[in-house]
Design a protein around this motif. Structure first.
Motif, PDB file in Angstrom:
ATOM      1  N   PHE A 125     -13.889   8.096  -9.428  1.00 17.51           N
ATOM      2  CA  PHE A 125     -14.582   9.015 -10.424  1.00 17.51           C
ATOM      3  C   PHE A 125     -14.889  10.279 -10.193  1.00 17.51           C
ATOM      4  N   ALA A 126     -16.012  10.304  -9.292  1.00 17.19           N
ATOM      5  CA  ALA A 126     -16.663  11.332  -8.972  1.00 17.19           C
ATOM      6  C   ALA A 126     -15.279  11.981  -8.098  1.00 17.19           C
ATOM      7  N   ASP A 127     -14.455  11.345  -7.819  1.00 18.94           N
ATOM      8  CA  ASP A 127     -13.113  12.472  -6.757  1.00 18.94           C
ATOM      9  C   ASP A 127     -12.996  13.510  -8.675  1.00 18.94           C
ATOM     10  N   LEU A 128     -12.185  13.571  -9.052  1.00 15.01           N
ATOM     11  CA  LEU A 128     -11.636  13.394 -10.432  1.00 15.01           C
ATOM     12  C   LEU A 128     -12.923  14.898 -10.820  1.00 15.01           C
ATOM     13  N   VAL A 129     -14.560  14.077 -10.532  1.00 12.46           N
ATOM     14  CA  VAL A 129     -15.378  15.285 -11.130  1.00 12.46           C
ATOM     15  C   VAL A 129     -15.234  17.395 -10.730  1.00 12.46           C
ATOM     16  N   GLY A 130     -15.066  16.695  -9.193  1.00 12.98           N
ATOM     17  CA  GLY A 130     -14.808  16.961  -8.101  1.00 12.98           C
ATOM     18  C   GLY A 130     -13.499  18.464  -7.895  1.00 12.98           C
ATOM     19  N   ARG A 131     -12.935  17.539  -8.367  1.00 12.70           N
ATOM     20  CA  ARG A 131     -11.145  18.298  -8.466  1.00 12.70           C
ATOM     21  C   ARG A 131     -11.392  19.533  -9.382  1.00 12.70           C
ATOM     22  N   LEU A 132     -11.830  18.631 -10.458  1.00 13.34           N
ATOM     23  CA  LEU A 132     -12.194  19.621 -12.173  1.00 13.34           C
ATOM     24  C   LEU A 132     -12.673  20.876 -11.850  1.00 13.34           C
ATOM     25  N   THR A 133     -14.357  20.821 -10.653  1.00 13.68           N
ATOM     26  CA  THR A 133     -15.156  21.689 -10.319  1.00 13.68           C
ATOM     27  C   THR A 133     -14.419  22.469  -9.790  1.00 13.68           C
ATOM     28  N   GLY A 134     -13.493  22.488  -8.777  1.00  8.10           N
ATOM     29  CA  GLY A 134     -12.945  23.374  -7.710  1.00  8.10           C
ATOM     30  C   GLY A 134     -11.799  23.982  -8.577  1.00  8.10           C
ATOM     31  N   PHE A 135     -11.250  22.929  -9.248  1.00  7.82           N
ATOM     32  CA  PHE A 135     -10.480  24.119 -10.303  1.00  7.82           C
ATOM     33  C   PHE A 135     -10.740  24.981 -10.907  1.00  7.82           C
ATOM     34  N   MET A 136     -11.722  24.993 -11.520  1.00  2.00           N
ATOM     35  CA  MET A 136     -12.531  25.570 -12.484  1.00  2.00           C
ATOM     36  C   MET A 136     -13.149  26.507 -12.063  1.00  2.00           C
TER      37      MET A 136
ATOM     38  N   ALA B 141     -13.287   1.631  -8.476  1.00  2.00           N
ATOM     39  CA  ALA B 141     -13.632   1.159  -7.361  1.00  2.00           C
ATOM     40  C   ALA B 141     -12.169  -0.066  -7.778  1.00  2.00           C
ATOM     41  N   ARG B 142     -12.736  -0.927  -8.447  1.00  2.00           N
ATOM     42  CA  ARG B 142     -11.587  -2.245  -9.464  1.00  2.00           C
ATOM     43  C   ARG B 142     -10.927  -1.625 -10.057  1.00  2.00           C
ATOM     44  N   LEU B 143     -10.286  -0.234 -11.005  1.00  2.00           N
ATOM     45  CA  LEU B 143      -9.167   0.099 -11.326  1.00  2.00           C
ATOM     46  C   LEU B 143      -8.169   0.292 -10.428  1.00  2.00           C
ATOM     47  N   LEU B 144      -8.750   1.089  -8.967  1.00  2.00           N
ATOM     48  CA  LEU B 144      -8.021   1.078  -7.671  1.00  2.00           C
ATOM     49  C   LEU B 144      -6.942   0.231  -7.407  1.00  2.00           C
ATOM     50  N   ARG B 145      -7.837  -0.921  -7.186  1.00  2.00           N
ATOM     51  CA  ARG B 145      -7.547  -1.860  -6.899  1.00  2.00           C
ATOM     52  C   ARG B 145      -5.978  -2.419  -7.671  1.00  2.00           C
ATOM     53  N   VAL B 146      -6.597  -2.511  -8.611  1.00  2.00           N
ATOM     54  CA  VAL B 146      -5.783  -3.304  -9.630  1.00  2.00           C
ATOM     55  C   VAL B 146      -4.653  -1.855  -9.746  1.00  2.00           C
ATOM     56  N   MET B 147      -4.681  -1.087  -9.340  1.00  2.00           N
ATOM     57  CA  MET B 147      -3.307  -0.284  -9.814  1.00  2.00           C
ATOM     58  C   MET B 147      -2.349  -0.375  -8.602  1.00  2.00           C
ATOM     59  N   GLY B 148      -3.314  -0.735  -7.616  1.00  2.00           N
ATOM     60  CA  GLY B 148      -2.690  -0.893  -6.250  1.00  2.00           C
ATOM     61  C   GLY B 148      -1.383  -1.879  -6.200  1.00  2.00           C
ATOM     62  N   ARG B 149      -2.204  -3.504  -7.004  1.00  2.00           N
ATOM     63  CA  ARG B 149      -1.487  -4.088  -7.304  1.00  2.00           C
ATOM     64  C   ARG B 149       0.250  -4.238  -8.355  1.00  2.00           C
ATOM     65  N   TYR B 150      -0.615  -3.593  -9.002  1.00  2.00           N
ATOM     66  CA  TYR B 150       0.397  -2.969 -10.085  1.00  2.00           C
ATOM     67  C   TYR B 150       1.798  -2.523  -9.411  1.00  2.00           C
ATOM     68  N   PHE B 151       0.899  -1.394  -8.808  1.00  2.00           N
ATOM     69  CA  PHE B 151       2.465  -1.079  -8.021  1.00  2.00           C
ATOM     70  C   PHE B 151       3.549  -1.100  -7.096  1.00  2.00           C
ATOM     71  N   ASP B 152       2.985  -2.107  -6.832  1.00  2.00           N
ATOM     72  CA  ASP B 152       3.271  -3.467  -5.307  1.00  2.00           C
ATOM     73  C   ASP B 152       4.157  -4.350  -6.490  1.00  2.00           C
ATOM     74  N   PHE B 153       3.847  -4.486  -7.721  1.00  2.00           N
ATOM     75  CA  PHE B 153       5.020  -5.181  -8.404  1.00  2.00           C
ATOM     76  C   PHE B 153       5.927  -4.406  -8.955  1.00  2.00           C
TER      77      PHE B 153
ATOM     78  N   GLN C  81      -4.279   8.792  -9.162  1.00  2.00           N
ATOM     79  CA  GLN C  81      -4.167   9.836 -11.156  1.00  2.00           C
ATOM     80  C   GLN C  81      -4.483   9.079 -11.949  1.00  2.00           C
ATOM     81  N   LEU C  82      -4.044   7.435 -12.409  1.00  2.00           N
ATOM     82  CA  LEU C  82      -3.682   6.296 -13.368  1.00  2.00           C
ATOM     83  C   LEU C  82      -5.650   6.266 -13.417  1.00  2.00           C
ATOM     84  N   VAL C  83      -6.689   5.945 -12.647  1.00  2.00           N
ATOM     85  CA  VAL C  83      -7.419   5.970 -12.828  1.00  2.00           C
ATOM     86  C   VAL C  83      -8.291   7.234 -13.196  1.00  2.00           C
ATOM     87  N   HIS C  84      -7.674   8.269 -12.848  1.00  2.00           N
ATOM     88  CA  HIS C  84      -7.717   9.171 -13.298  1.00  2.00           C
ATOM     89  C   HIS C  84      -8.580   9.978 -14.623  1.00  2.00           C
TER      90      HIS C  84
END
Length: 229
Positions: free
Chosen positions: A217-228, A86-98, A181-184
């Motif tokens: 991070f849990a969302d990434l695991v779920g996406r990968l599991t679904g893909f496999m 969640a912290r990295l996601l907030r950082v990426m939000g501010r990064y893309f704001d810039f 995606q960058l957090v993933h």
């Protein structure tokens, strides 16, 4: 009736005004396309007066870049509270704001511009990368990273830069998706490194243990599991 009197700016105040005007123009167009005359007009002063405060466009560009780099580095500062994803996601939000606010200037800096290649410009860009690197390590609660972890963090910072540049070229992928995606990507890079290094593996296990079931991070695991499946 009172007559308005224009207040005369002091030297430093005028310099800061010119930097702000230049940064605004450089943010909307490539610095190569912005002239001193335009900067003077936007600031409401004469061209010779611009040169009174700055020797030329390059020095003004570097001053504007200093302010922008300070701003960008500050986007990576985040309270050390809650799960890492969640912290990295907030950082990426501010990064893309810039990136969104300073698109052409950001692109010119990374791809080539009037000050690219100068020692000042290179030092400013490196300072932003180093500030981001230090911030990410602090979120991982690591002071002396092993070589593989340093590679992960610095590679991820470079990936964020490249992703932002590609996004600016047409914005064909929704911004929110790229931020997630960058957090993933960070989690994936960490996981690959953990496969080769026990110290990084221990760090990854600690990070995952603190992640909630609905976190990035849990969302990434779920996406990968679904893909496999």
């Amino acid at each position: 009736m009172t007559t308005g009197v224009r207040r005369r700016m002091g030297v430093e105040e005028r310099r800061q005004q010119l930097i702000g005007v230049a940064l605004d123009l450089f943010s909307r167009r490539s610095p190569d396309e912005v002239s001193i005359d335009e900067i003077a007009s936007a600031a409401g002063i004469s061209r010779p007066l611009v040169y009174h405060y700055f020797p030329g466009k390059l020095s003004l560009y570097e001053a504007a870049l200093q302010r922008a780099s300070d701003d960008l580095a500050a986007r990576f500062v985040e309270p050390h509270e809650g799960p890492l994803g969640a912290r990295l996601l907030r950082v990426m939000g501010r990064y893309f704001d810039f990136v969104d606010e300073h698109g052409p200037g950001f692109s010119a800096l990374m791809r080539g511009g009037p000050a690219v290649g100068s020692s000042t410009t290179n030092a400013l860009v490196d300072s932003v990368r180093q500030a981001a690197y230090v911030q990410i390590l602090s979120h991982l609660d690591v002071t002396e990273p092993p070589a593989r972890l340093e590679l992960v963090v610095r590679s991820w910072i470079s990936l964020a830069e490249s992703t932002a540049l590609l996004w600016l070229d047409g914005r064909r992928i929704p911004r929110a998706e790229l931020e997630a995606q960058l957090v993933h990507d960070f989690a994936a890079l960490l996981a690959v490194s953990a496969a080769y290094d026990e110290e990084t593996g221990a760090l990854l296990r600690r990070v995952i243990a603190d992640e909630p079931a609905d976190g990035p991070f849990a969302d990434l695991v779920g996406r990968l599991t679904g893909f496999m499946d």
